[in-house]
Design a protein around this motif. Structure first.
Motif, PDB file in Angstrom:
ATOM      1  N   PRO A 153       0.806  -1.227   0.000  1.00  0.00           N
ATOM      2  CA  PRO A 153       0.000   0.000   0.000  1.00  0.00           C
ATOM      3  C   PRO A 153       0.836   1.273   0.000  1.00  0.00           C
ATOM      4  N   ILE A 154       2.108   1.182   0.433  1.00  0.00           N
ATOM      5  CA  ILE A 154       2.992   2.344   0.496  1.00  0.00           C
ATOM      6  C   ILE A 154       4.373   1.920   0.005  1.00  0.00           C
ATOM      7  N   THR A 155       5.210   2.899  -0.228  1.00  0.00           N
ATOM      8  CA  THR A 155       6.612   2.639  -0.539  1.00  0.00           C
ATOM      9  C   THR A 155       7.409   2.636   0.756  1.00  0.00           C
ATOM     10  N   GLY A 156       8.126   1.557   0.996  1.00  0.00           N
ATOM     11  CA  GLY A 156       8.872   1.474   2.238  1.00  0.00           C
ATOM     12  C   GLY A 156       9.687   0.197   2.313  1.00  0.00           C
ATOM     13  N   LYS A 157      10.167  -0.057   3.516  1.00  0.00           N
ATOM     14  CA  LYS A 157      11.023  -1.207   3.761  1.00  0.00           C
ATOM     15  C   LYS A 157      10.211  -2.322   4.405  1.00  0.00           C
ATOM     16  N   VAL A 158      10.386  -3.549   3.877  1.00  0.00           N
ATOM     17  CA  VAL A 158       9.683  -4.717   4.399  1.00  0.00           C
ATOM     18  C   VAL A 158      10.496  -5.312   5.542  1.00  0.00           C
ATOM     19  N   GLY A 159       9.812  -5.771   6.571  1.00  0.00           N
ATOM     20  CA  GLY A 159      10.496  -6.403   7.688  1.00  0.00           C
ATOM     21  C   GLY A 159      10.788  -7.863   7.441  1.00  0.00           C
ATOM     22  N   LEU A 160      10.977  -8.596   8.513  1.00  0.00           N
ATOM     23  CA  LEU A 160      11.242 -10.023   8.399  1.00  0.00           C
ATOM     24  C   LEU A 160       9.994 -10.767   7.923  1.00  0.00           C
ATOM     25  N   ARG A 161      10.208 -11.898   7.210  1.00  0.00           N
ATOM     26  CA  ARG A 161       9.090 -12.680   6.690  1.00  0.00           C
ATOM     27  C   ARG A 161       8.348 -13.348   7.836  1.00  0.00           C
ATOM     28  N   LEU A 162       7.028 -13.207   7.834  1.00  0.00           N
ATOM     29  CA  LEU A 162       6.193 -13.716   8.917  1.00  0.00           C
ATOM     30  C   LEU A 162       5.368 -14.925   8.502  1.00  0.00           C
ATOM     31  N   VAL A 163       5.148 -15.149   7.204  1.00  0.00           N
ATOM     32  CA  VAL A 163       4.393 -16.307   6.717  1.00  0.00           C
ATOM     33  C   VAL A 163       5.163 -16.946   5.579  1.00  0.00           C
ATOM     34  N   ASP A 164       4.861 -18.216   5.343  1.00  0.00           N
ATOM     35  CA  ASP A 164       5.492 -18.976   4.263  1.00  0.00           C
ATOM     36  C   ASP A 164       4.405 -19.595   3.396  1.00  0.00           C
ATOM     37  N   PRO A 165       4.738 -19.967   2.158  1.00  0.00           N
ATOM     38  CA  PRO A 165       3.760 -20.675   1.312  1.00  0.00           C
ATOM     39  C   PRO A 165       3.277 -21.956   1.991  1.00  0.00           C
ATOM     40  N   GLY A 166       1.975 -22.166   1.939  1.00  0.00           N
ATOM     41  CA  GLY A 166       1.366 -23.313   2.593  1.00  0.00           C
ATOM     42  C   GLY A 166       0.695 -22.981   3.903  1.00  0.00           C
ATOM     43  N   LEU A 205       0.742 -10.521   8.341  1.00  0.00           N
ATOM     44  CA  LEU A 205       1.403 -11.175   7.220  1.00  0.00           C
ATOM     45  C   LEU A 205       2.711 -10.485   6.853  1.00  0.00           C
ATOM     46  N   VAL A 206       2.739  -9.160   6.894  1.00  0.00           N
ATOM     47  CA  VAL A 206       3.930  -8.406   6.526  1.00  0.00           C
ATOM     48  C   VAL A 206       3.796  -6.992   7.106  1.00  0.00           C
ATOM     49  N   VAL A 207       4.937  -6.395   7.440  1.00  0.00           N
ATOM     50  CA  VAL A 207       4.985  -5.028   7.969  1.00  0.00           C
ATOM     51  C   VAL A 207       5.852  -4.191   7.039  1.00  0.00           C
ATOM     52  N   ILE A 208       5.310  -3.051   6.601  1.00  0.00           N
ATOM     53  CA  ILE A 208       6.040  -2.126   5.727  1.00  0.00           C
ATOM     54  C   ILE A 208       6.164  -0.791   6.442  1.00  0.00           C
ATOM     55  N   THR A 209       7.380  -0.251   6.460  1.00  0.00           N
ATOM     56  CA  THR A 209       7.650   1.025   7.117  1.00  0.00           C
ATOM     57  C   THR A 209       8.235   1.998   6.115  1.00  0.00           C
ATOM     58  N   GLN A 210       7.629   3.171   6.040  1.00  0.00           N
ATOM     59  CA  GLN A 210       8.164   4.196   5.137  1.00  0.00           C
ATOM     60  C   GLN A 210       9.448   4.756   5.727  1.00  0.00           C
ATOM     61  N   MET A 211      10.492   4.808   4.930  1.00  0.00           N
ATOM     62  CA  MET A 211      11.812   5.255   5.387  1.00  0.00           C
ATOM     63  C   MET A 211      12.144   6.680   4.954  1.00  0.00           C
ATOM     64  N   SER A 212      11.569   7.128   3.851  1.00  0.00           N
ATOM     65  CA  SER A 212      11.877   8.461   3.351  1.00  0.00           C
ATOM     66  C   SER A 212      10.621   9.067   2.717  1.00  0.00           C
ATOM     67  N   PRO A 213      10.190  10.238   3.216  1.00  0.00           N
ATOM     68  CA  PRO A 213      10.727  10.950   4.390  1.00  0.00           C
ATOM     69  C   PRO A 213      10.321  10.263   5.694  1.00  0.00           C
ATOM     70  N   ILE A 214      10.976  10.674   6.767  1.00  0.00           N
ATOM     71  CA  ILE A 214      10.701  10.113   8.083  1.00  0.00           C
ATOM     72  C   ILE A 214      10.648  11.253   9.087  1.00  0.00           C
ATOM     73  N   THR A 215      10.025  11.036  10.209  1.00  0.00           N
ATOM     74  CA  THR A 215       9.870  12.097  11.197  1.00  0.00           C
ATOM     75  C   THR A 215      10.485  11.682  12.527  1.00  0.00           C
ATOM     76  N   VAL A 216      10.701  12.671  13.370  1.00  0.00           N
ATOM     77  CA  VAL A 216      11.160  12.459  14.743  1.00  0.00           C
ATOM     78  C   VAL A 216      10.209  13.212  15.669  1.00  0.00           C
ATOM     79  N   ILE A 217       9.676  12.497  16.640  1.00  0.00           N
ATOM     80  CA  ILE A 217       8.836  13.117  17.659  1.00  0.00           C
ATOM     81  C   ILE A 217       9.688  13.336  18.904  1.00  0.00           C
ATOM     82  N   PHE A 218       9.778  14.579  19.350  1.00  0.00           N
ATOM     83  CA  PHE A 218      10.590  14.907  20.513  1.00  0.00           C
ATOM     84  C   PHE A 218       9.801  15.847  21.421  1.00  0.00           C
ATOM     85  N   THR A 219      10.327  16.103  22.592  1.00  0.00           N
ATOM     86  CA  THR A 219       9.641  16.928  23.584  1.00  0.00           C
ATOM     87  C   THR A 219      10.447  18.190  23.861  1.00  0.00           C
ATOM     88  N   ILE A 220       9.734  19.258  24.147  1.00  0.00           N
ATOM     89  CA  ILE A 220      10.360  20.512  24.559  1.00  0.00           C
ATOM     90  C   ILE A 220       9.660  20.991  25.823  1.00  0.00           C
TER      91      ILE A 220
END
Length: 462
Positions: free
Chosen positions: A211-224, A235-250
């Motif tokens: 659904p998005i452009t990003g990096k796939v994590g480790l494989r969680l399911v196999d054929p069968g 089944l799979v986790v995709i994380t967008q790498m660029s752009p990315i944000t940082v949440i910080f406190t002030i």
């Protein structure tokens, strides 16, 4: 006749002691002896006190540093710009993170991605057996075709009834009934169309794409593997790498200057440093602030955006953040190592005609060991060493060998502190989260720190 062994021998007059006299010699009074000892101790005490006073007076009259001029290294006050920074700690947070689960029941037939792969939107990820859903879809399509033809026949009859009614060949009731039959058939066709669309969606669920452009994590399911639509297995986790944000406190006390800059549409630069606060990872810009203050910590969350094209920032990574709030122009700048403290008072030694003159200053913003001050002028030459020997009006000799960087007395100043309640923990200084006992354990505002370091106030961790 032998003498008796038990009898004492007779001692001659020449060996006998004189008889004791009745009058004993006079004894000294105890009180007199006590007074004598007190007098002796008092004389020793006065002598010891006089010797100490004489030594102190001699030391005070002698000049510090052994009586000769003091050898010092120097720095020159400069005129320039310095940034007002606000520091905090934050967590790298992706803009989008997709955890994909199955929407249909079936067997996994293919896994198209590789672990850690960068996928683009629309790339195939997983295939689930779609044959049962395609069969259901075909049935729905057949029902739709049948009902569409029924509707077409009803419309043809309706057209004939209109023509017959125009010739008054049929009653009006027959025409009205045919119109309602056409409407009923139209409704049936819509139901069939909805069924077909639902079955098409079920078939599409069997072919999972990114659904998005990003990096796939480790494989969680196999054929069968069998997956369920009602299950919670990811089944799979995709994380967008660029752009990315940082949440910080002030701190909430620093909220005013930041909001003022945001209202003026200013672009506030944000730098991300590693956990130790020594290495700069990436630079970005402040996006927005949260809509409320956390009452338990007295801080407000902020989000900064980074391009992160080199993937230097990683999701959930802990980073130190430096937010540039403002820039002071044409300020008087000196190294923090030249500043000395006497309680609440900060001062420097200004060198004029080979003489050190103590001058009180007011330290302001500090960045990277450079401090903005008032009380000296650009071009003034200041002492930067031998502070243990210097005093006001001491004669000095300028050393031809300056100390190595980092060995100057007082050390580098704390970066990022400034007026307006902005006294942050700076990455890389002694008060940073990586070097202190905990976030927020820096010196309180207004209290002096070590030589060359201004006060800093830590931010509460996220």
């Amino acid at each position: 006749m032998p003498a008796d062994q038990n009898e004492h021998p007779v001692i001659g007059p020449e060996h006998q002691l004189p008889p004791p006299t009745d009058a004993a010699p006079p004894r000294r009074s105890t009180a007199v002896r006590v007074m004598m000892w007190v007098g002796i101790l008092l004389v020793f005490g006065l002598g010891f006190w006089w010797v100490l006073r004489h030594q102190e007076a001699t030391t005070a009259k002698a000049p510090r540093g052994g009586g000769g001029p003091v050898t010092v290294t120097t720095v020159t006050a400069q005129k320039g710009d310095i940034g007002v920074y606000l520091d905090g700690i934050g967590t790298v947070t992706p803009v989008y993170t997709s955890s994909i689960t199955s929407q249909v029941n079936g067997i996994v037939t293919a896994v198209h991605y590789k672990e850690g792969q960068i996928v683009h939107k629309g790339d195939p990820l997983i295939d689930i057996d779609s044959r049962p859903y395609r069969a259901t879809l075909m049935q729905a399509q057949g029902t739709l075709e049948r009902d569409e033809n029924v509707l077409a026949q009803a419309k043809m009859d309706l057209q004939r009834y209109h023509e017959a009614w125009d010739r008054r060949a049929i009653p009006k009731q027959q025409l009205d009934d045919q119109e309602k039959i056409v409407l009923q058939n139209q409704g049936t066709v819509k139901i069939d169309e909805g069924t077909v669309q639902f079955d098409q969606v079920q078939v599409s669920y069997c072919h999972i794409v990114a659904p998005i452009t990003g990096k796939v994590g480790l494989r969680l399911v196999d054929p069968g593997n069998v997956v369920q639509s009602s299950g919670t297995m990811t089944l799979v986790v995709i994380t967008q790498m660029s752009p990315i944000t940082v949440i910080f406190t002030i701190p909430e006390d620093s909220l005013g200057p930041v909001q003022e800059r945001l209202r003026n549409k200013a672009v506030l630069t944000v730098d991300a440093f590693d956990r130790g606060g020594q290495q700069k990872i990436a630079s970005g810009k402040l996006l927005t602030l949260d809509n409320q203050i956390d009452t338990t910590t007295g801080t407000v969350k902020a989000r900064a955006s980074f391009e992160n094209k080199d993937a230097a920032l990683f999701p959930n990574q802990f980073v130190n953040i430096r937010l540039l709030v403002n820039t002071m122009h044409d300020a008087t700048l000196i190294p923090g190592s030249a500043i000395q403290h006497n309680g609440q008072t900060a001062f420097v030694y200004v060198l004029q005609d080979n003489t050190a003159h103590m001058r009180t200053i007011k330290a302001g913003v500090t960045d990277g060991g450079t401090t903005q001050v008032t009380g000296v002028s650009p071009g003034d030459v200041l002492a930067n060493s031998s502070f243990d020997k210097l005093q006001d009006n001491s004669k000095v000799v300028i050393s031809a060998n300056p100390p190595a960087p980092g060995n100057a007395p007082g050390g580098p100043g704390t970066r990022g502190s400034g007026p307006g309640g902005i006294h942050p923990n700076t990455p890389g200084n002694v008060n940073s989260p990586a070097n202190s006992s905990g976030p927020g354990n820096a010196a309180a505002p207004g209290n002096p720190s070590t030589q060359g370091n201004t006060n800093s106030q830590g931010s509460t961790p996220h």
